[in-house]
Design an enzyme around this catalytic site. Structure first.
Site, PDB file in Angstrom:
ATOM      1  N   ASP A 182      45.668  53.552  26.242  1.00 13.59           N
ATOM      2  CA  ASP A 182      44.993  52.837  27.316  1.00 13.59           C
ATOM      3  C   ASP A 182      44.410  53.871  28.276  1.00 13.59           C
ATOM      4  OD1 ASP A 182      44.289  50.693  29.080  1.00 13.59           O
ATOM      5  OD2 ASP A 182      46.005  49.578  28.286  1.00 13.59           O
ATOM      6  N   ASP A 285      40.313  50.554  30.311  1.00 13.45           N
ATOM      7  CA  ASP A 285      40.654  49.567  31.329  1.00 13.45           C
ATOM      8  C   ASP A 285      39.459  49.280  32.241  1.00 13.45           C
ATOM      9  OD1 ASP A 285      42.937  48.072  32.558  1.00 13.45           O
ATOM     10  OD2 ASP A 285      42.455  49.289  34.307  1.00 13.45           O
ATOM     11  N   GLU A 343      37.602  46.985  28.110  1.00  9.95           N
ATOM     12  CA  GLU A 343      37.943  45.709  28.736  1.00  9.95           C
ATOM     13  C   GLU A 343      36.787  45.348  29.666  1.00  9.95           C
ATOM     14  OE1 GLU A 343      41.377  43.715  31.557  1.00  9.95           O
ATOM     15  OE2 GLU A 343      40.584  45.690  31.999  1.00  9.95           O
ATOM     16  N   HIS A 414      48.508  41.305  27.851  1.00 11.51           N
ATOM     17  CA  HIS A 414      49.533  41.461  28.887  1.00 11.51           C
ATOM     18  C   HIS A 414      49.095  40.871  30.223  1.00 11.51           C
ATOM     19  CE1 HIS A 414      46.615  44.518  29.498  1.00 11.51           C
ATOM     20  NE2 HIS A 414      47.133  44.852  30.656  1.00 11.51           N
ATOM     21  N   ASP A 415      47.876  40.373  30.306  1.00 13.50           N
ATOM     22  CA  ASP A 415      47.349  39.837  31.568  1.00 13.50           C
ATOM     23  C   ASP A 415      47.252  38.320  31.580  1.00 13.50           C
ATOM     24  OD1 ASP A 415      46.995  42.331  32.722  1.00 13.50           O
ATOM     25  OD2 ASP A 415      44.916  42.519  32.050  1.00 13.50           O
TER      26      ASP A 415
HETATM   27  O1  ISL Z   1      38.477  40.567  36.772  1.00 12.58           O
HETATM   28  C1  ISL Z   1      39.520  40.022  36.795  1.00 12.58           C
HETATM   29  C2  ISL Z   1      39.671  38.766  37.471  1.00 12.58           C
HETATM   30  O2  ISL Z   1      40.879  38.085  37.300  1.00 12.58           O
HETATM   31  C3  ISL Z   1      40.714  40.543  36.115  1.00 12.58           C
HETATM   32  O3  ISL Z   1      40.804  39.894  34.871  1.00 12.58           O
HETATM   33  C4  ISL Z   1      40.668  42.023  35.889  1.00 12.58           C
HETATM   34  O4  ISL Z   1      39.568  42.406  35.176  1.00 12.58           O
HETATM   35  C5  ISL Z   1      41.877  42.416  35.144  1.00 12.58           C
HETATM   36  O5  ISL Z   1      42.979  42.092  35.924  1.00 12.58           O
HETATM   37  C6  ISL Z   1      41.859  43.893  34.855  1.00 12.58           C
HETATM   38  O6  ISL Z   1      42.979  44.200  34.107  1.00 12.58           O
HETATM   39  C7  ISL Z   1      43.262  45.531  33.836  1.00 12.58           C
HETATM   40  O7  ISL Z   1      43.259  46.347  34.972  1.00 12.58           O
HETATM   41  C8  ISL Z   1      44.248  46.082  35.948  1.00 12.58           C
HETATM   42  C9  ISL Z   1      45.647  45.899  35.360  1.00 12.58           C
HETATM   43  O8  ISL Z   1      46.486  45.334  36.308  1.00 12.58           O
HETATM   44  C10 ISL Z   1      45.628  45.036  34.137  1.00 12.58           C
HETATM   45  O9  ISL Z   1      46.908  44.954  33.572  1.00 12.58           O
HETATM   46  C11 ISL Z   1      44.630  45.609  33.198  1.00 12.58           C
HETATM   47  O10 ISL Z   1      44.586  44.963  31.953  1.00 12.58           O
HETATM   48  C12 ISL Z   1      44.234  47.253  36.872  1.00 12.58           C
HETATM   49  O11 ISL Z   1      44.375  48.438  36.143  1.00 12.58           O
END
Ligand code: ISL
Ligand code: CA
Length: 618
Positions: A182, A285, A343, A414-415
């Site tokens: 990552d 990320d 992402e 994981h989100d």
């Molecule tokens: O844009 C968003 C609105 O909800 C979110 O989906 C955002 O893009 C997402 O939370 C990003 O996630 C990534 O970066 C974060 C981390 O907390 C997440 O776990 C990771 O997947 C910050 O590094």
């Protein structure tokens, strides 16, 4: 070259630009309106400002200007992509995402570790997995579970040592399993030495690694109105130093200034460090947030309200995004032939084409998130996800993404809460829904990413109180909701609906036998493991399921039937997307069933709830 649009342009003209297309679509999605609303020829010939009538007062003139600005920043248009698909290992691979903290603990501290991953490599190999994506394993104070990196070249102590990592990589490669890391470089931890240097010495070169603003310069006001994804303002105040610093995520995740070439050079070095070790690629990320509009102008309040985050139009598809992605591709990924998936929350299909079109040499693939919620819904809404929307979403991408692009296929990470629970929390359907989701995921064109526990049929966790929830996003949101006057009970219900914590519960390995693959095969309730195992095997045995063409054969509500075919083979996947019985099935004498879950009502001309059948032409 794209066409320059103005307020006098028609809705159709704007919709015909890549960014206009995606932004309008996103607006409709957010408002829960059908695409037909603007595809309608009468509407499409109307001037842009007519949109305010269609979309109501949510859309004001300033918002239109912000939209036009974004549209006009993009001067390229996607290639047609009607050539032949080029083969690549990452198109053929089945990926498995590991969230190391909750995958497998080997030393009894209840925190997953690298040795736990190494221990389960045989299990993963048996499942049929070809590549792993590891969520961050670097040294971190864990404000956001490792997405706040303190040292990019060190392993998180709780997870083990660099030696453990080397062993993991080596053991994985022995089994022909690839590993991608990552790459969290939109921001660093505030405990990273760059940030510490910058904060403590205004003359240090590191001051320009981040977005600092003098408090004096803004008369004590916040530099702009941007909000953080994790609640509150996106600016930290440092009283002692008299400065503000930008953080799109937590207060300990400080945004890096990618406009500084030295920052980009550091990123290239970090990438090379891991590629030299032999890792096979990266998941990047929040890839699409790295370029921020010069001057960090205020965000449009209406956009902020609609999407929940103010300022997002100034960085979610920033002015130098393509330039930066291309640069790291050429300088870091390409020399090692490494794979990169970004992402990209918020990017629609046309923007995605401009990031992943192979001739553009930016990312190989992105994660698009528009399939994860129904129109008009957000992650923290409590509702039942209608799979008919997934059918439409996926069909659109299958048909229009182009052969020069390749998509990722996933429901969970994981989100997000577990998709099975979102579709229908009734436990009676758990196995069926997971099977249906697996069958769709493993028979579409794209690269499947299984999330840890999908193969165990994991559902959302029954948290009883906010105290059981550790995730910073959930905790901050809970506090914000309660502060804004919501009752604790309602706030907790909202958190439960959308919390990332559901996906971050330690996997329930069976420690009695500790031979989990064996165990899962034997207990009837764990038939889901076999479903994944068999579907992966089917996909591998038939490249048609990977590279073949895609065609929807049935438009009936709840009944999704599609074909994957090429010159040599034809498959038909017949799905019931609902909890109701469907009084018709795909059935032809020249087809034989190749995947029949145990609960299939044999021979019946009915698809039982959430049933899926896969047929192959004889
Ligand atoms: O844009 C968003 C609105 O909800 C979110 O989906 C955002 O893009 C997402 O939370 C990003 O996630 C990534 O970066 C974060 C981390 O907390 C997440 O776990 C990771 O997947 C910050 O590094
Ligand atoms: Ca441990």
């Amino acid at each position: 070259m794209g066409k320059f649009v103005t307020v006098d342009s028609t809705i159709g003209e704007v919709y015909n630009t890549p960014v206009g297309h995606d932004v309008l679509k996103k607006l409709l999605l957010q408002l829960g309106l059908p695409e037909q609303t603007i595809l309608n020829p009468v509407v499409s010939r109307m001037r842009l400002n007519h949109l305010t009538k269609i979309m109501g007062k949510k859309l004001d003139a300033q918002m239109l200007m912000a939209l036009l600005h974004l549209v006009n920043l993009e001067t390229d248009t996607p290639a047609k992509g009607n050539g032949k698909i080029k083969r690549a290992w990452w198109k053929e691979a089945v990926f498995y995402q590991i969230y190391p903290r909750t995958f497998r603990d080997t030393n009894g501290d209840n925190v997953g570790d690298l040795n736990g991953i190494t221990e389960k490599l045989d299990y993963l190999k048996d499942l049929g997995v070809d590549a792993l994506w590891l969520s961050p394993v670097y040294d971190s104070p864990n404000d956001d579970n490792g997405y706040d990196i303190r040292d990019y070249r060190k392993i998180m102590q709780e997870f083990g040592t660099m030696r453990d990592f080397d062993r993991l990589l080596n053991e994985a490669h022995k089994r022909e399993i690839k590993i991608i890391m990552d790459l969290v470089v939109n921001h660093t931890s505030d405990e990273h030495e760059w940030f510490q240097n910058a904060l403590n010495d205004a003359n240090s070169k590191y001051s320009d690694y981040y977005f600092f603003r003098d408090k004096g310069a803004s008369g004590g006001f916040l530099p702009n109105n941007w909000t953080s994804f994790f609640s509150g303002s996106a600016w930290n105040e440092y009283d002692e130093q008299g400065v503000y610093a930008l953080h799109l995520f937590s207060k300990k995740q400080m945004d890096l200034n990618w406009d500084n070439p030295e920052v980009r050079a550091e990123v290239v070095d970090i990438i090379k460090f891991w590629l030299e070790k032999g890792v096979d690629g990266f998941r990047m990320d929040v890839m699409n947030y790295i370029s921020k509009e010069e001057g960090l102008p205020d965000g449009n309040e209406a956009i902020g309200e609609l999407f929940g985050f103010t300022g997002i139009e100034h960085y979610m598809y920033g002015p130098r995004l393509h330039e930066y992605l291309h640069e790291i591709r050429e300088k870091a990924f390409a020399p090692y032939d490494a794979f990169a998936v970004g992402e990209a929350a918020g990017l629609g299909m046309e923007m995605a084409k401009l990031v992943t079109g192979e001739e553009r040499r930016e990312m190989d693939m992105i994660f698009s998130f528009d399939g994860l919620e129904n129109p008009g819904k957000e992650r923290f809404d409590d509702y039942k996800y209608d799979l008919n929307y997934y059918r439409d979403y996926i069909s659109d991408w299958m048909e229009h993404y182009g052969n020069n692009c390749w998509m990722s296929l996933f429901y969970n990470n994981h989100d997000n809460p577990r998709m099975v629970s979102k579709v229908n929390p009734n436990p009676a359907y758990r196995q069926r829904i997971q099977t249906l989701l697996a069958a769709i995921q493993l028979t579409l064109k794209g690269t499947p990413f299984i999330y840890q526990g999908d193969e165990m049929g994991l559902v959302n966790y029954d948290f009883k109180s906010i105290d059981e929830i550790t995730d910073i996003e959930s905790r901050n949101l809970y506090r914000e909701l309660v502060n804004d006057g919501m009752t604790e009970e309602d706030a907790f219900a909202k958190i439960l609906a959308g919390s990332r914590e559901h996906a971050r519960v330690l996997l329930p390995w069976d420690d009695r036998t500790d031979v989990v693959a064996e165990h899962l095969r034997q207990t009837p309730d764990d038939a889901i493991y076999n479903v994944y195992h068999d579907l992966i095997a089917l996909r591998k045995a038939h490249p048609t399921l990977i590279y073949g063409k895609f065609r929807v054969m049935n438009d009936d509500r709840n009944h999704f039937t599609y074909a994957r075919y090429d010159k040599s083979e034809t498959f038909v996947i017949d799905c019931n997307l609902s909890a109701h019985r469907l009084p018709s099935v795909f059935r032809r004498d020249d087809f034989e069933p190749v995947f029949t879950p145990a609960y299939l009502e044999n021979g019946a001309d009915v698809l039982s709830p959430y049933e899926v059948r896969i047929w192959k032409k004889i």
